[in-house]
Design an enzyme around this catalytic site. Structure first.
Site, PDB file in Angstrom:
ATOM      1  N   ALA A  66       0.870  -1.178   0.000  1.00 32.06           N
ATOM      2  CA  ALA A  66       0.000   0.000   0.000  1.00 32.06           C
ATOM      3  C   ALA A  66       0.907   1.228   0.000  1.00 32.06           C
ATOM      4  O   ALA A  66       2.064   1.158   0.426  1.00 32.06           O
ATOM      5  CB  ALA A  66      -0.871  -0.018   1.245  1.00 32.06           C
ATOM      6  N   GLY A 109       0.481  -4.948   0.841  1.00 32.21           N
ATOM      7  CA  GLY A 109      -0.694  -4.956  -0.038  1.00 32.21           C
ATOM      8  C   GLY A 109      -0.403  -5.596  -1.388  1.00 32.21           C
ATOM      9  O   GLY A 109      -1.309  -6.112  -2.045  1.00 32.21           O
ATOM     10  N   GLU A 112      -0.834  -9.178  -0.869  1.00 28.95           N
ATOM     11  CA  GLU A 112      -2.274  -9.401  -0.674  1.00 28.95           C
ATOM     12  C   GLU A 112      -3.035  -9.316  -1.995  1.00 28.95           C
ATOM     13  O   GLU A 112      -3.950 -10.089  -2.250  1.00 28.95           O
ATOM     14  CB  GLU A 112      -2.810  -8.385   0.338  1.00 28.95           C
ATOM     15  CG  GLU A 112      -2.220  -8.615   1.718  1.00 28.95           C
ATOM     16  CD  GLU A 112      -2.533  -7.485   2.688  1.00 28.95           C
ATOM     17  OE1 GLU A 112      -2.097  -6.353   2.440  1.00 28.95           O
ATOM     18  OE2 GLU A 112      -3.223  -7.746   3.684  1.00 28.95           O
ATOM     19  N   GLU A 132       4.218  -5.199   7.125  1.00 30.61           N
ATOM     20  CA  GLU A 132       3.465  -4.114   7.775  1.00 30.61           C
ATOM     21  C   GLU A 132       3.914  -3.865   9.209  1.00 30.61           C
ATOM     22  O   GLU A 132       3.903  -2.743   9.700  1.00 30.61           O
ATOM     23  CB  GLU A 132       1.963  -4.431   7.768  1.00 30.61           C
ATOM     24  CG  GLU A 132       1.294  -4.315   6.410  1.00 30.61           C
ATOM     25  CD  GLU A 132       1.330  -5.597   5.600  1.00 30.61           C
ATOM     26  OE1 GLU A 132       2.132  -6.505   5.914  1.00 30.61           O
ATOM     27  OE2 GLU A 132       0.549  -5.690   4.621  1.00 30.61           O
TER      28      GLU A 132
END
Ligand code: CO8
Length: 258
Positions: A66, A109, A112, A132
């Site tokens: 992200a 992310g 993911e 993270e």
């Protein structure tokens, strides 16, 4: 066809290819990129000429997570009220088969996003991780759940708690990726797989996908019952008639995707 800023969308035969395209940020997933991927997926889902969706990045990064610069100033209320990143659920809900072709970093992310796809093909340069924790957060697009289902508790815990990466070999051994190919061949190999799938009967491929996914959501007895009902329903398709007739007549099938 829609114009996009952060992704490229092209069609090759019956395959829709979404290429993440923020090279300066290693394809970090900001809100705009998320909106564009979701919109491209919706476009491809509606397109009757498309039978599979391929998502890829660059040689250096599938996606390095992200977008940390976008997230940094946000408050709890910002992310809670926006249901920050919930739109990615749309990709998980895609009915057509999806394939992630991963080279380089697939972190946070990015890992993911790859795991939201049905099949994950890795270049030998791929690196997967959920770092993270190093930023003081935890995975937020399903990583703690999908990674655990893919590689088991011990390895998922280690990756989520230490933030270390795993290379393509380790990811394949652990069951996260279906296979590893040389980086130079990644797109060709992934496209070939996507094309093979896209040439099968689309409704039957969708049913097969739904049946496999059901195994993550239900008991074995209910899952087998679900599979049997769906299997029965394949007999209502024209493509089942064609597939079996073609076998008996010793010729390749011509599926109508109906
Ligand atoms: N976000 C924003 N920018 C990034 C990101 C990122 N995730 N990753 C890399 N970049 C940018 C860098 O800032 C740099 O930009 P600039 O040149 O302007 O400084 C450029 O990309 C190139 O990166 P590096 O110079 O760092 O390249 P290196 O080759 O030295 O390192 C790494 C590559 C190891 C991938 C490194 O960039 C890195 O560690 N990136 C961050 C990885 C990471 O922590 N990812 C997890 C992010 S958090 C997350 O994904 C949470 C998801 C859940 C949120 C859900 C909310 C509800």
């Amino acid at each position: 066809m829609t114009d996009f800023e952060t992704i490229l969308l092209e069609r090759k035969g019956r395959v829709g290819i979404i290429t993440l395209n923020r090279p300066k940020a290693l394809n970090a997933l900001n809100s705009e990129l998320m909106r564009e991927v979701v919109s491209a997926v919706e476009e491809l889902e509606k397109d009757s000429e498309i039978g599979a969706i391929l998502i890829t990045g660059s040689d250096r990064a599938f996606a390095a997570g992200a977008d940390i610069k976008e997230m940094q100033p946000k408050s709890y209320m910002d992310v809670y009220l926006d249901d920050f990143f919930a739109a990615w659920d749309r990709l998980a809900a895609a009915r057509k088969p999806t394939i992630a072709a991963v080279a380089g970093y697939a972190l946070g992310g990015g890992c993911e996003l790859a795991m939201l796809c049905d099949i994950l093909i890795a270049a030998d340069t791929a690196k997967f991780g959920q770092p993270e924790i190093k930023l003081g957060v935890i995975p937020g697009i399903g990583g703690s759940q999908r990674l655990t289902r893919a590689v088991g508790k011990a390895k998922a815990m280690e990756l989520c708690l230490t933030g270390r990466n795993m290379d393509a070999e380790e990811a394949e051994r652990a069951g996260l990726v279906s296979r590893i190919v040389p980086a130079a061949d990644l797109l060709d190999e992934a496209l070939q797989t996507a094309t093979t799938i896209a040439e099968m009967s689309l409704p039957v491929a969708m049913m097969a996908k739904e049946a496999v996914n059901r195994s993550f959501e239900t008991t074995l007895t209910e899952g087998v019952r679900f599979e049997r009902r769906v299997f029965h329903s394949t007999f209502a398709t024209e493509d089942q008639k064609e597939g079996m007739a073609a076998f008996v007549e010793k010729r390749p099938p011509v599926f109508k995707h109906r």
